[in-house]
Every structure is written in C-alpha cells, then in structure tokens.
Design a protein around this motif. Sequence first.
Motif, PDB file in Angstrom:
ATOM      1  N   HIS A 191     -94.587 -49.457 -15.884  1.00 43.23           N
ATOM      2  CA  HIS A 191     -94.524 -48.921 -17.244  1.00 43.23           C
ATOM      3  C   HIS A 191     -95.911 -48.578 -17.780  1.00 43.23           C
ATOM      4  O   HIS A 191     -96.945 -48.861 -17.162  1.00 43.23           O
ATOM      5  CB  HIS A 191     -93.844 -49.916 -18.183  1.00 43.23           C
ATOM      6  CG  HIS A 191     -94.563 -51.229 -18.298  1.00 43.23           C
ATOM      7  ND1 HIS A 191     -95.691 -51.399 -19.059  1.00 43.23           N
ATOM      8  CD2 HIS A 191     -94.306 -52.440 -17.731  1.00 43.23           C
ATOM      9  CE1 HIS A 191     -96.105 -52.650 -18.968  1.00 43.23           C
ATOM     10  NE2 HIS A 191     -95.286 -53.310 -18.165  1.00 43.23           N
TER      11      HIS A 191
ATOM     12  N   GLN B 100     -88.384 -49.114 -20.587  1.00 44.08           N
ATOM     13  CA  GLN B 100     -88.437 -47.673 -20.340  1.00 44.08           C
ATOM     14  C   GLN B 100     -87.792 -47.287 -19.000  1.00 44.08           C
ATOM     15  O   GLN B 100     -87.737 -46.113 -18.664  1.00 44.08           O
ATOM     16  CB  GLN B 100     -89.883 -47.175 -20.374  1.00 44.08           C
ATOM     17  CG  GLN B 100     -90.492 -47.132 -21.757  1.00 44.08           C
ATOM     18  CD  GLN B 100     -90.982 -48.489 -22.200  1.00 44.08           C
ATOM     19  OE1 GLN B 100     -91.796 -49.112 -21.527  1.00 44.08           O
ATOM     20  NE2 GLN B 100     -90.511 -48.964 -23.346  1.00 44.08           N
TER      21      GLN B 100
ATOM     22  N   GLU C 234     -84.739 -48.870 -18.309  1.00 44.25           N
ATOM     23  CA  GLU C 234     -83.381 -49.376 -18.506  1.00 44.25           C
ATOM     24  C   GLU C 234     -82.312 -48.327 -18.235  1.00 44.25           C
ATOM     25  O   GLU C 234     -81.398 -48.534 -17.426  1.00 44.25           O
ATOM     26  CB  GLU C 234     -83.254 -49.915 -19.928  1.00 44.25           C
ATOM     27  CG  GLU C 234     -81.892 -50.461 -20.285  1.00 44.25           C
ATOM     28  CD  GLU C 234     -81.822 -50.950 -21.723  1.00 44.25           C
ATOM     29  OE1 GLU C 234     -80.751 -50.804 -22.348  1.00 44.25           O
ATOM     30  OE2 GLU C 234     -82.836 -51.469 -22.242  1.00 44.25           O
ATOM     31  N   SER C 235     -82.401 -47.181 -18.894  1.00 43.44           N
ATOM     32  CA  SER C 235     -81.360 -46.167 -18.729  1.00 43.44           C
ATOM     33  C   SER C 235     -81.451 -45.483 -17.371  1.00 43.44           C
ATOM     34  O   SER C 235     -80.424 -45.139 -16.773  1.00 43.44           O
ATOM     35  CB  SER C 235     -81.420 -45.136 -19.859  1.00 43.44           C
ATOM     36  OG  SER C 235     -82.704 -44.571 -19.962  1.00 43.44           O
ATOM     37  N   GLN C 236     -82.674 -45.287 -16.855  1.00 44.32           N
ATOM     38  CA  GLN C 236     -82.799 -44.670 -15.533  1.00 44.32           C
ATOM     39  C   GLN C 236     -82.209 -45.578 -14.458  1.00 44.32           C
ATOM     40  O   GLN C 236     -81.584 -45.099 -13.501  1.00 44.32           O
ATOM     41  CB  GLN C 236     -84.258 -44.344 -15.213  1.00 44.32           C
ATOM     42  CG  GLN C 236     -84.944 -43.393 -16.199  1.00 44.32           C
ATOM     43  CD  GLN C 236     -84.342 -42.007 -16.253  1.00 44.32           C
ATOM     44  OE1 GLN C 236     -83.126 -41.840 -16.158  1.00 44.32           O
ATOM     45  NE2 GLN C 236     -85.181 -40.995 -16.439  1.00 44.32           N
TER      46      GLN C 236
ATOM     47  N   GLU D  78     -89.899 -39.894 -23.841  1.00 37.17           N
ATOM     48  CA  GLU D  78     -88.633 -39.249 -23.492  1.00 37.17           C
ATOM     49  C   GLU D  78     -88.643 -38.692 -22.080  1.00 37.17           C
ATOM     50  O   GLU D  78     -87.625 -38.747 -21.365  1.00 37.17           O
ATOM     51  CB  GLU D  78     -88.339 -38.132 -24.498  1.00 37.17           C
ATOM     52  CG  GLU D  78     -87.024 -37.413 -24.289  1.00 37.17           C
ATOM     53  CD  GLU D  78     -86.783 -36.328 -25.302  1.00 37.17           C
ATOM     54  OE1 GLU D  78     -85.692 -35.732 -25.284  1.00 37.17           O
ATOM     55  OE2 GLU D  78     -87.698 -36.053 -26.116  1.00 37.17           O
TER      56      GLU D  78
ATOM     57  N   CYS E  88     -89.870 -39.932 -19.618  1.00 43.69           N
ATOM     58  CA  CYS E  88     -89.672 -41.039 -18.677  1.00 43.69           C
ATOM     59  C   CYS E  88     -88.224 -41.500 -18.649  1.00 43.69           C
ATOM     60  O   CYS E  88     -87.733 -41.945 -17.612  1.00 43.69           O
ATOM     61  CB  CYS E  88     -90.582 -42.203 -19.073  1.00 43.69           C
ATOM     62  SG  CYS E  88     -90.510 -43.632 -17.985  1.00 43.69           S
ATOM     63  N   THR E  89     -87.530 -41.389 -19.777  1.00 46.90           N
ATOM     64  CA  THR E  89     -86.199 -41.982 -19.896  1.00 46.90           C
ATOM     65  C   THR E  89     -85.055 -40.974 -19.908  1.00 46.90           C
ATOM     66  O   THR E  89     -83.885 -41.373 -19.903  1.00 46.90           O
ATOM     67  CB  THR E  89     -86.113 -42.815 -21.199  1.00 46.90           C
ATOM     68  OG1 THR E  89     -86.307 -41.957 -22.334  1.00 46.90           O
ATOM     69  CG2 THR E  89     -87.169 -43.906 -21.219  1.00 46.90           C
TER      70      THR E  89
ATOM     71  N   ASP F 216     -86.369 -45.984 -26.972  1.00 46.31           N
ATOM     72  CA  ASP F 216     -87.227 -45.508 -25.883  1.00 46.31           C
ATOM     73  C   ASP F 216     -87.137 -43.988 -25.744  1.00 46.31           C
ATOM     74  O   ASP F 216     -86.911 -43.430 -24.679  1.00 46.31           O
ATOM     75  CB  ASP F 216     -86.854 -46.202 -24.567  1.00 46.31           C
ATOM     76  CG  ASP F 216     -87.330 -47.642 -24.548  1.00 46.31           C
ATOM     77  OD1 ASP F 216     -88.463 -47.890 -24.991  1.00 46.31           O
ATOM     78  OD2 ASP F 216     -86.566 -48.518 -24.113  1.00 46.31           O
ATOM     79  N   ARG F 217     -87.311 -43.344 -26.865  1.00 44.69           N
ATOM     80  CA  ARG F 217     -87.404 -41.895 -26.995  1.00 44.69           C
ATOM     81  C   ARG F 217     -88.041 -41.639 -28.353  1.00 44.69           C
ATOM     82  O   ARG F 217     -87.628 -42.260 -29.346  1.00 44.69           O
ATOM     83  CB  ARG F 217     -86.002 -41.256 -26.944  1.00 44.69           C
ATOM     84  CG  ARG F 217     -85.994 -39.747 -27.058  1.00 44.69           C
ATOM     85  CD  ARG F 217     -84.578 -39.233 -27.271  1.00 44.69           C
ATOM     86  NE  ARG F 217     -84.544 -37.777 -27.314  1.00 44.69           N
ATOM     87  CZ  ARG F 217     -83.631 -37.057 -27.950  1.00 44.69           C
ATOM     88  NH1 ARG F 217     -82.648 -37.676 -28.624  1.00 44.69           N
ATOM     89  NH2 ARG F 217     -83.668 -35.744 -27.940  1.00 44.69           N
TER      90      ARG F 217
ATOM     91  N   ASP G 199     -81.540 -44.599 -25.900  1.00 43.90           N
ATOM     92  CA  ASP G 199     -82.303 -43.353 -25.859  1.00 43.90           C
ATOM     93  C   ASP G 199     -81.416 -42.178 -25.468  1.00 43.90           C
ATOM     94  O   ASP G 199     -81.905 -41.095 -25.179  1.00 43.90           O
ATOM     95  CB  ASP G 199     -83.493 -43.466 -24.897  1.00 43.90           C
ATOM     96  CG  ASP G 199     -83.098 -44.012 -23.538  1.00 43.90           C
ATOM     97  OD1 ASP G 199     -82.416 -43.293 -22.789  1.00 43.90           O
ATOM     98  OD2 ASP G 199     -83.471 -45.159 -23.220  1.00 43.90           O
TER      99      ASP G 199
END
Length: 545
Positions: A120, A128, A130-132, A267, A269-270, A416-417, A542
């Motif tokens: 990170h 950052q 988490e969603s990926q 953004e 990144c996520t 995280d955006r 995000d």
Amino acid sequence: PGGTINDRRVVNMLIMLQTLDEDGNPDNGIKINETTKAVVSANAGSINFDQEPEAFAVDGGIRTLLTTLNSTSGTFTDKAAKGDRVLRKVSDAIEHFMSATNERYVPSVPTPQYPIVFVHGYSGSASQFESQAQRFIANGYPLNYLYAFEHDTSTSTTTVIAAQAVALDAFIDDVLAKTGAKKVDLIGHSRGTTVSHTYLSDTARAAKVAHYINVDGRTATSLPGGVPTLAIWADGWLSSGGPPTDPYARKIVGATNVYILDQAHIEACTSAESFWYMFKFLTGVSPRTVQIPASESDTVQIAGRANYFPANTGALGTLYIYEINPQTAARLSDTPVYQKNIDTTGNWGPVGLKKGATYEFAFHHTSGDKHYFYREPFYTDNYFVRLNTSNPASPTSIGNFMTKTNNHTSILISRDREMWGDQGNNSDIITVDDVNVMTNVAAPRTKHLSALFLLDWGPDHSTLSTPASNPPDQKTDLTTPIAFFHSLAFMSGLDLYMPANIPWNRAIAISMTQRGGGGKVQTIKVPNWASSNVRISVQFRDFVQ
C-alpha cells in the motif's frame, strides 16, 4: 481465440461503439447519429483496432477523433450535463456487452500461477486491496494466494524505505513457503511503488517476482529489476495540484503503461477498470467479471485486522461485533455475535455473519478508550477489513487532537476512492442528517480526500480546540475546514455539531450518493454516542453494490 472477448479487436470495437453512443448511456441502446458517423468516417483511416486496449486508449488517432467529436456540434446530447466525452472504460464496455447479450459469454480463466503481494501507499493499509481481493477471488484466485504487506508510513527516509524493502523480502519468502510457489506477483501503490522499486533493485530479490504492477507512483527509465511491468496512471492531479500539462509524460520505459485519466490516485488502485488491466496483465486473459458478486450462501466470512494508524501495527484491545437494526442503529442483542482479544498481530476472524445484515464493530482499547466502526452490509466474503484506530498512549496520535465532550458526536467518514465536492454534477454527495458535508472547501478534487472528520469545534478553525482554548461551541460552521485535519494528506475536517446524549437516544443518518453511481444512495445509521465516550468511524464501499 479470434472473435471472442479475449480478442483485442473485439474489445476495442466495443469500447468505440459505446463511446460513440449519442446520449452516453448504452443501457438504453446504442445510437450513433449522422453527425458522429460523418466525423468517424472522415477519420476512419486513423483508427487501429488491432492493438491492446491500453494502447488503443492513448492512441494518437483515437485522441484526435475524440477531440474532433467533442468540438463538433450535434454529436453528443449529454455534453452540457457531463462535459466532453471520454473513451469508454474497457471494464464497463465488456460488462455492458456481457450483460446485454442473450447468451452471456463467460471467458475461461486459467488457474493462477503466482500469489499476489500488495504493497500500500502513504497513509494506507490493506484496505486499498479489499475490493480488488474480492474481485480476484470472484475470478478464481484462492484466498491463500492473496496477501498485503502493511508497513509504517509515518516517515519515508531512504533508510526507512530500505528497511521496509528488507521486511518485504522476508514477507515474500514467507508467502513462497506457505504457497509452494516459485515466484510472486507484486503490486505497489503510491509510496508502495517506492518500496517496491527499492526491493526490485536487488537482483536476487527481483528473481522472486514474476510480474510487477506499479499503480500511480514512481516513474522509471527501465523496467524495475528487469521484471515485466504494468504501470497504471491516474489523472495526475496528485503531483500537479490540478490537471497536468501532459498526463502521458509519466511512464515506466519498457512497461505496459495504462492511463485512466478520469480516475484519481486512490481510485486507480481500487477501481473495477484497474482490476481489468491487472488481471489481464497477470493471466493473459480478460476476467470473468469486474463486479463483486453477492455470495450464494446466507452467511459470509469476514476477517481482518485492528491496526494503529499509520504504523499498521496491531491495536491492543477487545473487539465485539454486534448485529444492529439498520434503521434505528440499536443492537439486536446485548450479547455480541463475536468477541476477540486482539494481540500485537491485530488479527481477528474469520467470523460468519449474515449476508445483508448490518453490524457494529466495537473496539475497546486496553486503556478503556472506545472506537466503534460501522460499514454497509456485507454481501460476499471479505478477508481484508481494516479497523484503523489511533493509539491512545501516543501523544501525537490523531485521536488525541479530536474534541471530546458529553454533548456532541464525532464521526470519521472514509472511502477508498477520493471524495469530490467541487466538480459540479460529477461531485459526490454526503449528507449527515440531511446536511451536505461534501463542500468545495473541504473536498476539492485537488485534496484527494478519502477521510473526513466531523465534530464540534471552537469558532477559530485555524487552531486546535480544547476545553481551555477555543473550546467547542455547539455550533455548526462549514464555511472553512478545520486546519489541523485539512493539513493532513488525504484528510480534512469540518465543524459539524451533532448533538449527543448519554445514553445515546437517536440514530444519525449518513448518506452517500457516489459520483457515477447512477444516483443510488448508500445510507449508514449510527448511534449519537457522546464523543467523550465513543469515537465513531463510518466506511463506505468504493463501489456501488
């Protein structure tokens, strides 16, 4: 194979067709008017579909075509509301095609070859990723192939970065031992790219990395460590304080450079689009989906860490998880559904929670301080939840600068955006009990805001607020941000008086309408805890579920 969604010509044609849609909304059908057809026909010789989508997006002929279309009257009907048309995102183009076709095409996805290690950036954490991580799992990656290297970002001297590169090497060795893999795929974001470049500068360490993804960070005149590299670049506002003169000047020579210029630093990144490029680069094929699908089970597995911020070390205390009523914010039971004493690792879970239910994550520091976290309902497994708090024992921790009284509630809102408040129709909207706090002074695009503190403050926003000096005045004043919080990277603060009570006696409604989210409103309700007793953090996804 040719003619499928993994054929780059097909992908680029989908991007172009949806970009040329008259009203910019392919969901109601694609219509290309006669004026647009004439412009495209005149420029047809400069359109090359037989190139990778990332090259297509920055191709000079495509950029010239878009400039001409935007300057020609009668091409796009949504220009007044949305501004100049930009090239359709590759992820959106594919998702629209797949959902619109009667027989949904599901591309085959190979078994992942290498585990992923995410590094990170400044003021960051595994949050950052988490969603990926959820997207990688949705596309066939096993959980034990996804890792985040978390580190202290409070200082960035050469010595500190070198030491963190050494720590990263030990972390990667541990990942290789756990998985039996011969190499890892490395992803660095922002400051994490500096750590990654330092790590890859050593030949022996670089030999442990199969692919490297550099997200909106360091440039380079050659491939870091000679490792095949994908470089993803955001809008460039972070380094320039506004639109850069030449956003394409940033690059890593020899890498695949991708420019997502309508997205900001975090953004990029996520986002779903950056995931598409990441997955395609690592596996060679398009992902099945860039969405995060809901679990088919009624129970979802949730796990993560409670961390001291920004050191990213385990926070000592006890975590209690309660199911709460989403409308009243009241606990459904005095007995928590989960309880864990948190040690220096910070680890907790996994715990099985009800899909779609709402929960309160009540963290009690060993000192007695309380920090409660509220999120949107979980609809799928999530193993990278971060409960970032301040160390009460540290005199410089941000929590010790927050006002604490019996009569006001304090809330930190994060996502995280980046949250924008000065971009007109392309701004986010966040209301707290119907008061819009996405102001142009607290959330200009140049601020790259991802965390907003809301609390009662004294009348002078330029200085600290204490009981003895500039005390909280039980008044709301959103005209200027609170200087202490606004001076911090990615953060700001506003003087919003939210009456509290002991015991709490009403729910405070925090609602977010994300830009680009189709107008959907996301709402989280929290108790009006007195800030003298409880600190509150609210985190929005995000993406729009």
